[in-house]
Design a protein around this motif. Structure first.
Motif, PDB file in Angstrom:
ATOM      1  N   ALA A 301       0.817  -1.212   0.000  1.00  0.00           N
ATOM      2  CA  ALA A 301       0.000   0.000   0.000  1.00  0.00           C
ATOM      3  C   ALA A 301       0.848   1.259   0.000  1.00  0.00           C
ATOM      4  CB  ALA A 301      -0.924   0.007   1.216  1.00  0.00           C
ATOM      5  N   ALA A 302       0.291   2.316  -0.593  1.00  0.00           N
ATOM      6  CA  ALA A 302       0.928   3.633  -0.531  1.00  0.00           C
ATOM      7  C   ALA A 302       0.670   4.243   0.841  1.00  0.00           C
ATOM      8  CB  ALA A 302       0.353   4.533  -1.623  1.00  0.00           C
ATOM      9  N   CYS A 303       1.494   5.184   1.193  1.00  0.00           N
ATOM     10  CA  CYS A 303       1.279   5.922   2.443  1.00  0.00           C
ATOM     11  C   CYS A 303       0.193   6.969   2.259  1.00  0.00           C
ATOM     12  CB  CYS A 303       2.582   6.579   2.882  1.00  0.00           C
ATOM     13  SG  CYS A 303       2.429   7.637   4.334  1.00  0.00           S
ATOM     14  N   CYS A 304       0.171   7.628   1.086  1.00  0.00           N
ATOM     15  CA  CYS A 304      -0.763   8.722   0.830  1.00  0.00           C
ATOM     16  C   CYS A 304      -1.667   8.399  -0.353  1.00  0.00           C
ATOM     17  CB  CYS A 304       0.003  10.021   0.556  1.00  0.00           C
ATOM     18  SG  CYS A 304      -1.052  11.460   0.267  1.00  0.00           S
ATOM     19  N   SER A 323       0.830   7.841   9.378  1.00  0.00           N
ATOM     20  CA  SER A 323       1.542   8.636  10.384  1.00  0.00           C
ATOM     21  C   SER A 323       3.023   8.286  10.446  1.00  0.00           C
ATOM     22  CB  SER A 323       0.900   8.431  11.759  1.00  0.00           C
ATOM     23  OG  SER A 323       0.917   7.053  12.118  1.00  0.00           O
ATOM     24  N   ASN A 324       3.353   7.026  10.120  1.00  0.00           N
ATOM     25  CA  ASN A 324       4.756   6.597  10.156  1.00  0.00           C
ATOM     26  C   ASN A 324       5.230   6.297   8.741  1.00  0.00           C
ATOM     27  OD1 ASN A 324       7.298   5.629  10.689  1.00  0.00           O
ATOM     28  ND2 ASN A 324       6.632   3.886  11.917  1.00  0.00           N
ATOM     29  N   ARG A 325       5.830   7.294   8.112  1.00  0.00           N
ATOM     30  CA  ARG A 325       6.286   7.122   6.720  1.00  0.00           C
ATOM     31  C   ARG A 325       7.494   6.191   6.619  1.00  0.00           C
ATOM     32  NH1 ARG A 325       3.535  11.450   8.613  1.00  0.00           N
ATOM     33  NH2 ARG A 325       5.374  12.797   8.643  1.00  0.00           N
ATOM     34  N   LYS A 326       8.199   5.988   7.708  1.00  0.00           N
ATOM     35  CA  LYS A 326       9.425   5.189   7.657  1.00  0.00           C
ATOM     36  C   LYS A 326       9.159   3.696   7.520  1.00  0.00           C
ATOM     37  CE  LYS A 326      12.326   8.486  10.141  1.00  0.00           C
ATOM     38  NZ  LYS A 326      13.219   8.725  11.304  1.00  0.00           N
ATOM     39  N   ASP A 327       7.925   3.266   7.765  1.00  0.00           N
ATOM     40  CA  ASP A 327       7.667   1.825   7.623  1.00  0.00           C
ATOM     41  C   ASP A 327       7.014   1.472   6.290  1.00  0.00           C
ATOM     42  OD1 ASP A 327       5.039   2.596   7.918  1.00  0.00           O
ATOM     43  OD2 ASP A 327       4.761   1.669   9.891  1.00  0.00           O
ATOM     44  N   HIS A 328       6.863   2.461   5.397  1.00  0.00           N
ATOM     45  CA  HIS A 328       6.294   2.236   4.063  1.00  0.00           C
ATOM     46  C   HIS A 328       7.377   2.319   2.987  1.00  0.00           C
ATOM     47  CE1 HIS A 328       2.371   2.606   5.866  1.00  0.00           C
ATOM     48  NE2 HIS A 328       1.757   2.551   4.691  1.00  0.00           N
ATOM     49  N   VAL A 329       7.338   1.411   2.030  1.00  0.00           N
ATOM     50  CA  VAL A 329       8.233   1.506   0.867  1.00  0.00           C
ATOM     51  C   VAL A 329       7.727   2.590  -0.083  1.00  0.00           C
ATOM     52  CG1 VAL A 329       9.072   0.322  -1.209  1.00  0.00           C
ATOM     53  CG2 VAL A 329       9.044  -0.868   0.992  1.00  0.00           C
ATOM     54  N   PHE A 330       6.388   2.660  -0.257  1.00  0.00           N
ATOM     55  CA  PHE A 330       5.818   3.602  -1.226  1.00  0.00           C
ATOM     56  C   PHE A 330       5.134   4.776  -0.524  1.00  0.00           C
ATOM     57  CE2 PHE A 330       6.102  -0.317  -3.657  1.00  0.00           C
ATOM     58  CZ  PHE A 330       6.663   0.129  -4.852  1.00  0.00           C
ATOM     59  N   TRP A 331       5.412   5.960  -1.031  1.00  0.00           N
ATOM     60  CA  TRP A 331       4.773   7.162  -0.519  1.00  0.00           C
ATOM     61  C   TRP A 331       3.395   7.359  -1.169  1.00  0.00           C
ATOM     62  CZ3 TRP A 331       3.495  10.655   2.707  1.00  0.00           C
ATOM     63  CH2 TRP A 331       2.958  11.888   2.299  1.00  0.00           C
ATOM     64  N   GLN A 333       1.072   6.510  -5.206  1.00  0.00           N
ATOM     65  CA  GLN A 333       0.755   5.417  -6.129  1.00  0.00           C
ATOM     66  C   GLN A 333       1.976   4.842  -6.844  1.00  0.00           C
ATOM     67  OE1 GLN A 333      -2.000   7.989  -8.309  1.00  0.00           O
ATOM     68  NE2 GLN A 333      -3.558   6.395  -8.099  1.00  0.00           N
ATOM     69  N   TYR A 334       3.002   5.685  -7.050  1.00  0.00           N
ATOM     70  CA  TYR A 334       4.119   5.275  -7.898  1.00  0.00           C
ATOM     71  C   TYR A 334       5.509   5.476  -7.279  1.00  0.00           C
ATOM     72  CZ  TYR A 334       0.491   5.619 -11.519  1.00  0.00           C
ATOM     73  OH  TYR A 334      -0.662   5.470 -12.242  1.00  0.00           O
ATOM     74  N   HIS A 335       5.626   6.331  -6.271  1.00  0.00           N
ATOM     75  CA  HIS A 335       6.943   6.792  -5.838  1.00  0.00           C
ATOM     76  C   HIS A 335       7.335   6.306  -4.444  1.00  0.00           C
ATOM     77  CE1 HIS A 335       5.247   9.785  -8.696  1.00  0.00           C
ATOM     78  NE2 HIS A 335       6.423   9.588  -9.270  1.00  0.00           N
ATOM     79  N   PRO A 336       8.631   6.079  -4.241  1.00  0.00           N
ATOM     80  CA  PRO A 336       9.100   5.608  -2.932  1.00  0.00           C
ATOM     81  C   PRO A 336       9.071   6.705  -1.871  1.00  0.00           C
ATOM     82  CG  PRO A 336      10.973   6.035  -4.365  1.00  0.00           C
ATOM     83  CD  PRO A 336       9.733   6.203  -5.215  1.00  0.00           C
ATOM     84  N   THR A 337       9.053   6.278  -0.628  1.00  0.00           N
ATOM     85  CA  THR A 337       9.187   7.219   0.478  1.00  0.00           C
ATOM     86  C   THR A 337      10.623   7.727   0.547  1.00  0.00           C
ATOM     87  OG1 THR A 337       9.697   5.383   1.968  1.00  0.00           O
ATOM     88  CG2 THR A 337       7.395   6.126   1.877  1.00  0.00           C
ATOM     89  N   GLU A 338      10.821   8.762   1.319  1.00  0.00           N
ATOM     90  CA  GLU A 338      12.170   9.281   1.532  1.00  0.00           C
ATOM     91  C   GLU A 338      13.088   8.186   2.069  1.00  0.00           C
ATOM     92  OE1 GLU A 338      13.515  13.311   3.566  1.00  0.00           O
ATOM     93  OE2 GLU A 338      13.280  11.751   5.102  1.00  0.00           O
ATOM     94  N   THR A 339      12.582   7.394   3.005  1.00  0.00           N
ATOM     95  CA  THR A 339      13.397   6.332   3.593  1.00  0.00           C
ATOM     96  C   THR A 339      13.834   5.319   2.550  1.00  0.00           C
ATOM     97  OG1 THR A 339      12.254   6.559   5.717  1.00  0.00           O
ATOM     98  CG2 THR A 339      13.427   4.496   5.331  1.00  0.00           C
ATOM     99  N   ALA A 340      12.913   4.913   1.675  1.00  0.00           N
ATOM    100  CA  ALA A 340      13.258   3.947   0.625  1.00  0.00           C
ATOM    101  C   ALA A 340      14.277   4.544  -0.338  1.00  0.00           C
ATOM    102  CB  ALA A 340      12.002   3.518  -0.122  1.00  0.00           C
ATOM    103  N   SER A 341      14.104   5.813  -0.701  1.00  0.00           N
ATOM    104  CA  SER A 341      15.045   6.466  -1.616  1.00  0.00           C
ATOM    105  C   SER A 341      16.437   6.519  -1.016  1.00  0.00           C
ATOM    106  CB  SER A 341      14.572   7.887  -1.938  1.00  0.00           C
ATOM    107  OG  SER A 341      13.405   7.871  -2.729  1.00  0.00           O
ATOM    108  N   ARG A 342      16.514   6.792   0.282  1.00  0.00           N
ATOM    109  CA  ARG A 342      17.823   6.846   0.942  1.00  0.00           C
ATOM    110  C   ARG A 342      18.533   5.495   0.864  1.00  0.00           C
ATOM    111  NH1 ARG A 342      19.725  10.311   4.927  1.00  0.00           N
ATOM    112  NH2 ARG A 342      17.611  11.098   5.363  1.00  0.00           N
ATOM    113  N   ILE A 343      17.790   4.416   1.095  1.00  0.00           N
ATOM    114  CA  ILE A 343      18.372   3.074   1.050  1.00  0.00           C
ATOM    115  C   ILE A 343      18.860   2.752  -0.359  1.00  0.00           C
ATOM    116  CG2 ILE A 343      17.833   0.614   1.244  1.00  0.00           C
ATOM    117  CD1 ILE A 343      15.874   1.396   3.513  1.00  0.00           C
TER     118      ILE A 343
END
Length: 367
Positions: A301-304, A323-331, A333-343
């Motif tokens: 699932a997306a975060c937003c 509320s916790n964006r760090k536990d989601h891969v996707f922000w 429909q299509y794009h990664p969260t900041e945390t995923a991009s950093r990894i």
């Protein structure tokens, strides 16, 4: 201590500290600048300057985790891959090229990209027509047109010798192709005109032509990303009962295989060219198949967004977000969260070799 022993000891320590200093300087070497080409994965705000574009991340809750806590045009809750690549290179984020154009018009002076620039645009593809669904973006050919124009302006500003030295130690990042591939599988017209393999071959042919234009205008060190596991983003999972869409993923893998071969041949035909290829698909796969290893608990699932997988509607001010964006891969429909991009960028810079070849970005920087 005899005189000869004294001199031997002196020269030993002299050369030891000389080479230690040389080694430390090499390890701390920075790129002269970062030039970014691509799509929404690395767009840092160019689409904000496209009046007709309907694909913009200039509204809440985009940017909620950015240092300013405000939307910036990045399709992320915070920073994106372009920001983290710049950080790894010891550079500030390269500004959107169109922001530099806007400033130059306001100040009535010439555009300067000596400090780096991003030409990336959300919705952009290798082909000019890849943004038909989005009404307006800057396709790769036009991005390179902008770079060539700016290159000629830099030539006037600092001269040929200084420019050659500057560009030869700069990094040219290219992240593009996902919109082309998605466009093919979403268009019955395109699928009627060519087979998937013919379409991929055409993508690679067109990409090489644009890479060659950058090389002919000073680019020597390239970081080029393959296509990720497009079929596993929330929007495409909806088409397959929340599972990854296998067909488009199969062709993403095929494209990456072709891209690796094309880059090897391209390098062999151009003196002084060096590159690192990032296997985005393999890195995406690692996040999705081994989420807990990276601190994630949600990979589908997306975060937003709204609806099933929060992917029935795009990320808008009226939609809900986790509320916790760090536990989601996707922000979204299509794009990664900041945390995923950093990894992902850490893998681009440091490896291991299963993700980066023939060298890492860190090794490319020190060539």
């Amino acid at each position: 201590m005899t005189c000869s022993v004294y001199y031997i000891t002196f020269f030993f320590f002299f050369f030891f500290f000389f080479f230690l200093n040389y080694y430390c300087e090499a390890q701390n070497q920075k790129a002269s600048a970062l030039y970014v080409f691509g799509d929404s994965l690395v767009d840092v705000g160019n689409n904000n300057y496209l009046k007709l574009s309907i694909v913009k991340a200039n509204h809440f809750p985009y940017g909620i985790d950015f240092p300013s806590k405000k939307p910036t045009g990045r399709f992320s809750n915070g920073k994106n891959a372009a920001d983290f690549i710049a950080e790894e290179l010891g550079l500030p984020t390269s500004p959107p090229y169109l922001s530099l154009v806007s400033e130059s018009k306001a100040n009535k002076d010439n555009v300067s990209i000596v400090g780096g620039a991003s030409f990336a645009s959300a919705g952009a593809g290798i082909f000019d027509g890849s943004d038909q669904r989005y009404k307006q973006s800057i396709p790769l050919r036009k991005q390179v047109d902008y770079y060539v124009e700016a290159h000629n302006e830099m030539l006037k500003q600092i001269g040929e010798s200084a420019l050659q030295e500057h560009l030869s130690s700069s990094i040219f990042t290219v992240v593009i192709g996902s919109n082309d591939l998605s466009g093919y599988f979403d268009s019955s017209n395109l699928r009627h005109k060519s087979t998937p393999q013919q379409y991929l071959d055409s993508m690679l042919f067109s990409l090489r032509a644009q890479l060659q234009r950058i090389y002919e205008n000073g680019g020597r060190k390239f970081e080029i990303a393959g296509i990720g596991a497009v079929g596993c983003c929330p929007a495409r999972r909806l088409k397959n009962n929340t599972e990854c869409e296998a067909e488009i993923n199969f062709w993403a893998l095929k494209y990456n295989e072709g891209l690796k071969s094309m880059l090897q041949e391209w390098q062999s035909q151009n003196h002084g060219l060096a590159y690192t290829f990032f296997d985005t698909y393999a890195a995406n796969d690692d996040l999705i198949l081994n989420p807990s290893t990276h601190g994630f608990s949600e990979v589908r699932a997306a975060c937003c967004g709204l609806g099933e997988l929060r992917a029935r509607a795009p990320c808008l001010p009226v939609t809900k977000f986790c509320s916790n964006r760090k536990d989601h891969v996707f922000w979204d429909q299509y794009h990664p969260t900041e945390t995923a991009s950093r990894i992902l960028v850490d893998k681009i810079f440091n490896g291991p070799s299963q993700y980066t070849s023939p060298i890492t970005l860190k090794e490319l920087l020190h060539l």
